[in-house]
Scaffold this motif. Structure first.
Motif, mmCIF file in Angstrom:
data_model
loop_
_atom_site.group_PDB
_atom_site.id
_atom_site.type_symbol
_atom_site.label_atom_id
_atom_site.label_comp_id
_atom_site.label_asym_id
_atom_site.label_seq_id
_atom_site.Cartn_x
_atom_site.Cartn_y
_atom_site.Cartn_z
ATOM 1 N N ALA A 140 41.763 35.378 43.118
ATOM 2 C CA ALA A 140 42.400 35.545 41.804
ATOM 3 C C ALA A 140 41.951 34.459 40.840
ATOM 4 O O ALA A 140 41.812 34.691 39.635
ATOM 5 C CB ALA A 140 43.920 35.533 41.959
ATOM 6 N N TRP B 280 39.670 45.052 35.984
ATOM 7 C CA TRP B 280 40.821 44.887 36.877
ATOM 8 C C TRP B 280 41.771 46.078 36.792
ATOM 9 O O TRP B 280 42.075 46.723 37.803
ATOM 10 C CB TRP B 280 41.564 43.592 36.568
ATOM 11 N N PHE C 8 34.167 49.286 45.994
ATOM 12 C CA PHE C 8 35.532 49.617 45.585
ATOM 13 C C PHE C 8 35.787 51.120 45.661
ATOM 14 O O PHE C 8 36.901 51.549 45.960
ATOM 15 C CB PHE C 8 35.806 49.091 44.173
ATOM 16 N N VAL D 166 48.312 38.330 40.119
ATOM 17 C CA VAL D 166 47.008 38.637 39.532
ATOM 18 C C VAL D 166 47.157 39.233 38.134
ATOM 19 O O VAL D 166 46.614 38.709 37.155
ATOM 20 C CB VAL D 166 46.200 39.591 40.442
ATOM 21 N N ILE E 145 38.256 38.716 45.921
ATOM 22 C CA ILE E 145 39.486 39.501 46.077
ATOM 23 C C ILE E 145 39.176 40.898 46.593
ATOM 24 O O ILE E 145 40.011 41.547 47.227
ATOM 25 C CB ILE E 145 40.266 39.552 44.739
ATOM 26 N N GLY E 146 37.959 41.371 46.334
ATOM 27 C CA GLY E 146 37.571 42.703 46.788
ATOM 28 C C GLY E 146 37.311 42.800 48.272
ATOM 29 O O GLY E 146 37.322 43.902 48.838
ATOM 30 N N TYR F 193 34.920 39.820 41.095
ATOM 31 C CA TYR F 193 35.849 40.455 42.033
ATOM 32 C C TYR F 193 35.341 40.527 43.465
ATOM 33 O O TYR F 193 35.911 41.231 44.288
ATOM 34 C CB TYR F 193 36.193 41.862 41.529
ATOM 35 N N LEU G 229 38.926 35.154 38.523
ATOM 36 C CA LEU G 229 39.087 35.904 37.278
ATOM 37 C C LEU G 229 39.080 34.960 36.086
ATOM 38 O O LEU G 229 38.497 35.251 35.042
ATOM 39 C CB LEU G 229 40.400 36.690 37.286
ATOM 40 N N VAL H 178 39.387 47.947 39.765
ATOM 41 C CA VAL H 178 39.588 47.109 40.956
ATOM 42 C C VAL H 178 41.004 47.235 41.503
ATOM 43 O O VAL H 178 41.214 47.483 42.697
ATOM 44 C CB VAL H 178 39.272 45.637 40.627
ATOM 45 N N SER H 179 41.997 47.046 40.641
ATOM 46 C CA SER H 179 43.390 47.077 41.097
ATOM 47 C C SER H 179 43.756 48.405 41.758
ATOM 48 O O SER H 179 44.334 48.408 42.859
ATOM 49 C CB SER H 179 44.322 46.776 39.920
ATOM 50 N N LEU I 174 32.428 43.187 37.989
ATOM 51 C CA LEU I 174 32.693 43.737 39.321
ATOM 52 C C LEU I 174 31.894 42.983 40.383
ATOM 53 O O LEU I 174 32.393 42.698 41.473
ATOM 54 C CB LEU I 174 32.310 45.217 39.375
ATOM 55 N N ILE J 177 36.767 41.626 31.888
ATOM 56 C CA ILE J 177 37.439 41.302 33.148
ATOM 57 C C ILE J 177 38.742 42.074 33.259
ATOM 58 O O ILE J 177 39.090 42.603 34.327
ATOM 59 C CB ILE J 177 37.682 39.782 33.247
#
Length: 632
Positions: free
Chosen positions: A237, A256, A186, A71, A32-33, A29, A240, A260-261, A25, A252
């Motif tokens: 991306a 995700w 997040f 992704v 992208i975060g 990420y 990752l 995260v997603s 995390l 990972i």
């Protein structure tokens, strides 16, 4: 029923996975975060797309299905299968693809060009990411206090300088904080988005891909241009895959899909929900989602998250540069280890300085995240397209997948990549030129170094003396032999090293034992124990020694020489002298090689490369360097 031992083993494994997922995390990420800070704002604010309920649903549908296709499916499911002994990233993927095309010289050359192009664009991304992430976070100040607008750029510059000033201390201490902070980040993204969705639940209709189709039908060319903003939700991306070696595939993927997603989707849909009932929030939908009482804490949290995202890209640039050096695409540079426990934590002073200067220049030149976002997409989408091509080669040549399946997957992913790249290419004159110029310079340096080294080796081979007849002649007409061991570093294992010839010519002596040593870099991250050293006895106390390292390892010749003792060739370092021939490259218009200006560039890089003593960890008081002039 499971036994107690099995239960404990499973529990320990789950704890280890959770710890790695938390670490992912913080490192993987971060980029992208932080995309929600600017992706929706740029798509509507800069692309001229009117803020209407239909357009909001269309953009959100594009964002959601882009995250799923690019992704989730492409990187997390497909490309992360292409691990080079656990390592990922564009250089590792290039080396893996080359391994599968050893029977096709032309295809190998194409793969090298693609890999260098993708790596070059990654350096462009390494400049844009910190600039746009930190700027977009600090711009939250403008929402809270518009009068402070003029302070945004100076604050950003101070943060960038401070970030690079602490790089030499390493990320071990700060890195332990990254995971919990990004977990909080997040969680905040999900909470803000969910609150807006509850007030406008109709925004969830965007999960239907038909709204993306309607968006293109109603907006035509403007919808295509909007892809240049939508693609910003995909920035990061590549991390990752690039950071797979640090955490492994499973942590990972868990991070995700499990955390995260969902948080990203909730936040993007929350921004869309806000725009559906408050269109004027398009000026900065992310920070306008936050309640007034939480605005300053969100600005602070966003700034920290942006710094973490920047740190991940900077660390990636250090790692990729070391790999490029080992694979022969970049000159030797000083590599400093900032942790005694973790090998991957390294610091390259030269790369650090260049990145800082370029990022400061980007902030001063573009002055806003919206302007920088126009430059952002080119590098990201170009690297994505290269990764798709190389991964398809691996799927066909290494995994043996069916030709039709590889073609279908490649066509699907490349169609998305090219669509995004084309949408960003239209903005080249508005800032997209910046990462292209950076990428072109990086590509030029790496390709020139590679070609220049090949030309130098060609010249040395042409002027070299065959090794075995030389050994026989030494036996027939022996010079004075002095006590001790001489180690001659050479790249040509079949010829007499120039340093040995110079020593014999000028000093009229040879040592009792002579070692011709060659260092090879393999196309895997780490060399197996059995292939690290190869010793060949040539007779009359002459030996050929080949030391092999992976492209993610640091060459340490004294340590490798200690391992030679197990194969019957021991060394007393106090009785060993190293001889190295340093080439003085001279550019010549008459030589068959590169254009003169590239010859001069290569000569400049050669003069400024790190000394072999430092790079190979050779004690300076045990080394003699002899110069050789090479004309290319």
């Amino acid at each position: 029923m499971l036994s107690n031992a099995q239960t404990l083993t499973g529990s320990a494994r789950n704890k280890a996975l959770a710890a790695l997922a938390l670490g992912a995390l913080g490192v993987v990420y971060g980029d992208i975060g932080t995309s929600p800070l600017y992706a929706v704002q740029v798509t509507f604010g800069e692309q001229g797309i009117p803020v209407s309920p239909e357009n909001v649903l269309g953009v959100l549908s594009l964002i959601f299905w882009s995250l799923v296709l690019v992704v989730s499916l492409k990187y997390v499911v497909f490309i992360m299968r292409a691990d080079n002994k656990g390592e990922g990233g564009i250089m590792a993927l290039m080396a893996l693809a080359q391994r599968g095309t050893r029977d096709n010289v032309r295809l190998r050359r194409v793969i090298v060009v693609l890999g260098l192009f993708g790596a070059s664009l990654f350096y462009g991304d390494g400049v844009i990411t910190p600039a746009v992430s930190i700027l977009s976070a600090v711009e939250g100040v403008k929402v809270a206090a518009p009068a402070l607008d003029s302070f945004i750029v100076p604050i950003t510059l101070v943060i960038v300088i401070a970030l690079f000033a602490v790089q030499k201390r390493g990320t071990a201490t700060v890195g332990a904080m990254f995971g919990p902070i990004m977990m909080l980040w997040f969680a905040a993204l999900a909470a803000l988005g969910a609150w807006q969705i509850v007030q406008q639940p109709q925004v969830l209709y965007a999960l239907n891909p038909w709204h993306a189709v309607v968006f293109f039908r109603d907006n035509g060319a403007h919808a295509f241009l909007a892809l240049g903003g939508v693609v910003l939700c995909l920035t990061g991306a590549e991390a990752l895959y690039a950071d797979m070696g640090h955490f492994g595939k499973e942590p990972i993927r868990i991070a995700w899909f499990g955390y995260v997603s969902p948080a990203l989707v909730l936040n993007y849909f929350g921004q869309g929900a806000l725009l559906m009932h408050q269109p004027d929030a398009v000026s900065n939908p992310f920070f306008l989602m936050a309640p007034q009482s939480l605005l300053y804490p969100m600005i602070a949290l966003a700034t920290v998250a942006a710094i973490i995202a920047s740190q991940a890209v900077i660390t990636g640039a250090f790692s990729m540069t070391r790999e490029a050096i080992q694979l022969g695409f970049a000159p030797r540079m000083a590599v400093k280890h900032t942790s005694k426990e973790t090998q991957g934590q390294i610091f390259l002073p030269w790369v650090n300085s260049i990145l800082m200067v370029l990022i400061l220049g980007a902030v001063l030149g573009f002055r806003s995240s919206a302007n920088l976002a126009a430059a952002y997409g080119i590098a990201v989408t170009g690297t994505m397209a290269v990764s798709t091509c190389l991964a398809c080669v691996v799927a066909r040549r290494i995994w043996g997948w069916n030709r039709v399946l590889v073609a279908v997957l490649g066509l699907l992913f490349l169609t998305v990549d090219i669509a995004y790249f084309s949408a960003n290419a239209i903005k080249i004159e508005h800032g997209g030129w910046f990462p292209l110029v950076l990428g072109l310079c990086s590509f030029l340096i790496m390709s020139t170094w590679r070609k220049g080294r090949e030309l130098v080796l060609r010249e040395l081979r042409q002027g070299g003396i065959a090794l075995e007849p030389f050994v026989e002649s030494v036996v027939a007409h022996p010079p004075l032999r002095v006590p001790g061991t001489a180690v001659f570093l050479t790249a040509n294992i079949s010829a007499v090293p120039n340093a040995m010839l110079h020593n014999l010519k000028h000093n009229k002596v040879l040592h009792e034992r002579n070692i011709l040593m060659t260092v090879e870099t393999l196309d895997v991250p780490t060399a197996e124990y059995g292939e690290r050293t190869e010793i060949t006895a040539l007779g009359h106390e002459f030996y050929r020694v080949v030391l092999r390292y992976g492209f993610a390892e640091d060459p340490d010749i004294p340590v490798s020489m200690q391992n030679c003792e197990a194969k019957g060739l021991g060394f007393d370092m106090m009785d060993t002298t190293f001889f190295l021939s340093r080439e003085n490259v001279v550019a010549s218009a008459g030589a068959r090689g590169m254009p003169v200006w590239r010859d001069k560039l290569f000569a400049f890089l050669t003069r400024n490369a790190s000394p072999a003593t430092a790079f190979f960890r050779i004690p300076g008081n045990r080394m003699i360097e002899l110069g050789t002039q090479v004309e290319i």
